[in-house]
Scaffold this active site. Structure first.
Site, short mmCIF file in Angstrom:
data_model
loop_
_atom_site.label_atom_id
_atom_site.label_comp_id
_atom_site.label_asym_id
_atom_site.label_seq_id
_atom_site.Cartn_x
_atom_site.Cartn_y
_atom_site.Cartn_z
N LYS A 112 0.83 -1.21 0.00
CA LYS A 112 0.00 0.00 0.00
C LYS A 112 0.87 1.26 0.00
O LYS A 112 0.49 2.26 -0.60
CB LYS A 112 -0.98 -0.01 1.18
CG LYS A 112 -2.01 -1.12 1.02
CD LYS A 112 -3.28 -0.91 1.80
CE LYS A 112 -4.29 -1.96 1.35
NZ LYS A 112 -5.54 -1.91 2.04
N LYS A 194 -5.09 -10.75 -5.91
CA LYS A 194 -6.29 -11.17 -5.18
C LYS A 194 -7.44 -10.22 -5.51
O LYS A 194 -7.20 -9.06 -5.88
CB LYS A 194 -6.03 -11.23 -3.67
CG LYS A 194 -5.95 -9.88 -2.99
CD LYS A 194 -6.12 -10.01 -1.50
CE LYS A 194 -6.30 -8.63 -0.90
NZ LYS A 194 -7.41 -8.43 -0.03
N LYS A 197 -11.12 -4.84 -2.69
CA LYS A 197 -12.06 -3.70 -2.69
C LYS A 197 -11.44 -2.48 -3.33
O LYS A 197 -12.11 -1.67 -3.93
CB LYS A 197 -12.38 -3.30 -1.25
CG LYS A 197 -13.17 -4.26 -0.45
CD LYS A 197 -13.61 -3.51 0.81
CE LYS A 197 -13.63 -4.39 2.02
NZ LYS A 197 -12.59 -4.09 3.00
N1 AQP Z 1 -9.53 -11.91 -2.22
C1 AQP Z 1 -9.83 -12.39 -1.03
N2 AQP Z 1 -10.07 -13.72 -0.87
C2 AQP Z 1 -10.38 -14.23 0.35
N3 AQP Z 1 -10.48 -13.47 1.48
C3 AQP Z 1 -10.27 -12.15 1.36
N4 AQP Z 1 -10.29 -11.13 2.25
C4 AQP Z 1 -9.98 -9.99 1.61
N5 AQP Z 1 -9.76 -10.21 0.32
C5 AQP Z 1 -9.93 -11.54 0.11
C6 AQP Z 1 -10.63 -11.30 3.66
O1 AQP Z 1 -11.79 -10.54 3.94
C7 AQP Z 1 -11.76 -10.10 5.30
C8 AQP Z 1 -12.12 -8.64 5.40
O2 AQP Z 1 -11.19 -7.88 4.63
P1 AQP Z 1 -10.85 -6.38 4.98
O3 AQP Z 1 -12.06 -5.56 4.98
O4 AQP Z 1 -10.04 -6.34 6.22
O5 AQP Z 1 -9.99 -5.94 3.74
P2 AQP Z 1 -8.60 -6.44 3.20
O6 AQP Z 1 -8.16 -7.72 3.83
O7 AQP Z 1 -7.65 -5.31 3.28
O8 AQP Z 1 -8.92 -6.81 1.69
P3 AQP Z 1 -9.80 -6.09 0.62
O9 AQP Z 1 -11.22 -6.50 0.81
O10 AQP Z 1 -9.25 -6.40 -0.68
O11 AQP Z 1 -9.67 -4.56 0.91
P4 AQP Z 1 -8.52 -3.53 0.41
O12 AQP Z 1 -8.59 -3.50 -1.05
O13 AQP Z 1 -8.98 -2.24 1.03
O14 AQP Z 1 -7.23 -4.02 0.94
C9 AQP Z 1 -10.36 -10.40 5.83
O15 AQP Z 1 -10.41 -11.57 6.63
C10 AQP Z 1 -9.56 -10.69 4.58
O16 AQP Z 1 -8.51 -11.59 4.81
#
Ligand code: AQP
Length: 328
Positions: A112, A194, A197
């Site tokens: 990031k 992966k 969001k």
């Molecule tokens: N691609 C994924 N496959 C499986 N699990 C996933 N998680 C995130 N992406 C995947 C799991 O979702 C939970 C909540 O995630 P978060 O809101 O903490 O966001 P994050 O892990 O930072 O991932 P995102 O959703 O892609 O957000 P951004 O883009 O903002 O980083 C966690 O348990 C995560 O492991």
């Protein structure tokens, strides 16, 4: 006494099917067996700039998504992180236990901060200490997360172990629960990444609130590979990913999935997957709409009260162990 689980998601952007399959689906499955705490981690969200009005709305929307996914507030504690100030208080303590070098080595921070260049908040660096606080406050046994959070779980264990060594046995050392299937759902547009969001390419993610038309278009456009047969094979990540989503949503075994597509082409896989996703999300989206605002407010208030009573006890012990005493 039941063992405890804690987990959370950030109210940033829109939740996607990867968040559901990697995290929420497991939370729902585990909530009967464990005493469960599911948090909307809005303080983690502000490690990168958020529009206040949007963050406020997304915080409540995420609570609705938890409930629509099947989190039962009668048996699980659902609350917003900022409603329990002990999370921030313990995070400060753990900032003093953590080493800058170990925080800088976190893959998520490196990824990031590379994208943001100069514009990186100190909050992004200490994101893992806040996450460690979330978990350690509840004497959590198990943390169900997707694969991307594995490293943050490891640093949580390290910080707890270091604190216990320096100040006496205080924290329980938690284990990660990472499901063997679905812990890393890949982008539909680029199987080297992966599903995320914050991905600028919206075609890479199926959002839980996408409508049927958009879902069909995204799956139709999904990258595949030059092979022809439809089999689980990690060396062919794009097809493996589509089949994994299909398997997790239908509940079929890997063999049943492969048998279902034997002799069929990628077009069949995509159309059947699109139908499966749409059929899964239709009732889910209905449930999201039906959640009453007043009811939601009550659930979050009750959840925060329960969480606070446990968090306060842990923090009191931490302060006592460290000799932190005030005048009151
Ligand atoms: N691609 C994924 N496959 C499986 N699990 C996933 N998680 C995130 N992406 C995947 C799991 O979702 C939970 C909540 O995630 P978060 O809101 O903490 O966001 P994050 O892990 O930072 O991932 P995102 O959703 O892609 O957000 P951004 O883009 O903002 O980083 C966690 O348990 C995560 O492991």
């Amino acid at each position: 006494m039941k063992k405890r689980i804690f987990s959370g998601a950030q109210p940033t952007g829109n939740l996607h099917i990867g968040n559901y399959l990697g995290a929420l689906k497991n939370w729902v499955a585990l909530q009967n067996e464990y005493e469960s705490f599911f948090c909307i981690v809005n303080l983690h969200a502000v490690t990168v700039a958020q529009e206040p009005k949007v963050l406020r709305q997304k915080t409540l929307d995420l609570a609705r998504i938890y409930l629509a996914s099947g989190i039962d507030p009668q048996i699980s504690t659902v609350y917003v992180q900022s409603d329990v100030s002990e999370h921030s208080e313990l995070a400060w303590i753990l900032n003093c236990v953590a080493r800058i070098g170990e925080l800088e080595r976190m893959t998520q921070f490196k990824d990031k901060s590379r994208v943001r260049g100069e514009n990186v908040s100190a909050g992004l660096l200490v994101y893992p200490t806040l996450m460690a606080s979330d978990i350690l406050l509840y004497k959590t046994d198990l943390v169900p997360v997707g694969h991307d959070q594995k490293q943050h779980l490891e640093i949580t264990r390290d910080l707890a172990t270091r604190f216990n060594r320096d100040y006496g046995e205080t924290f329980k050392i938690p284990d990660a629960f990472i499901s063997p299937t679905g812990a890393k759902i890949l982008s539909l547009a680029d199987a080297a990444k992966k599903m995320s969001k914050s991905d600028e390419n919206l075609n890479g993610s199926i959002f839980l609130l996408d409508d049927a038309d958009i879902i069909q278009k995204k799956i139709k456009r999904a990258v595949t590979d030059s092979g022809t047969n439809i089999k689980f094979d990690e060396s062919r990540p794009a097809i493996n990913n589509l089949l994994t989503i299909y398997q997790l949503l239908t509940g079929k075994t890997a063999e049943e999935c492969e048998a279902n597509f034997a002799g069929k082409g990628y077009g069949n896989l995509k159309s059947e997957l699109a139908e499966t996703v749409v059929e899964f999300l239709r009732p889910f989206q209905e449930r999201v709409k039906q959640i009453d605002d007043g009811e939601l407010e009550k659930i979050l208030k009750t959840g925060a009260e329960k969480a606070r009573s446990i968090a306060r006890e842990t923090l009191k012990t931490v302060y006592e162990r460290m000799g932190i005493v005030g005048a009151r």
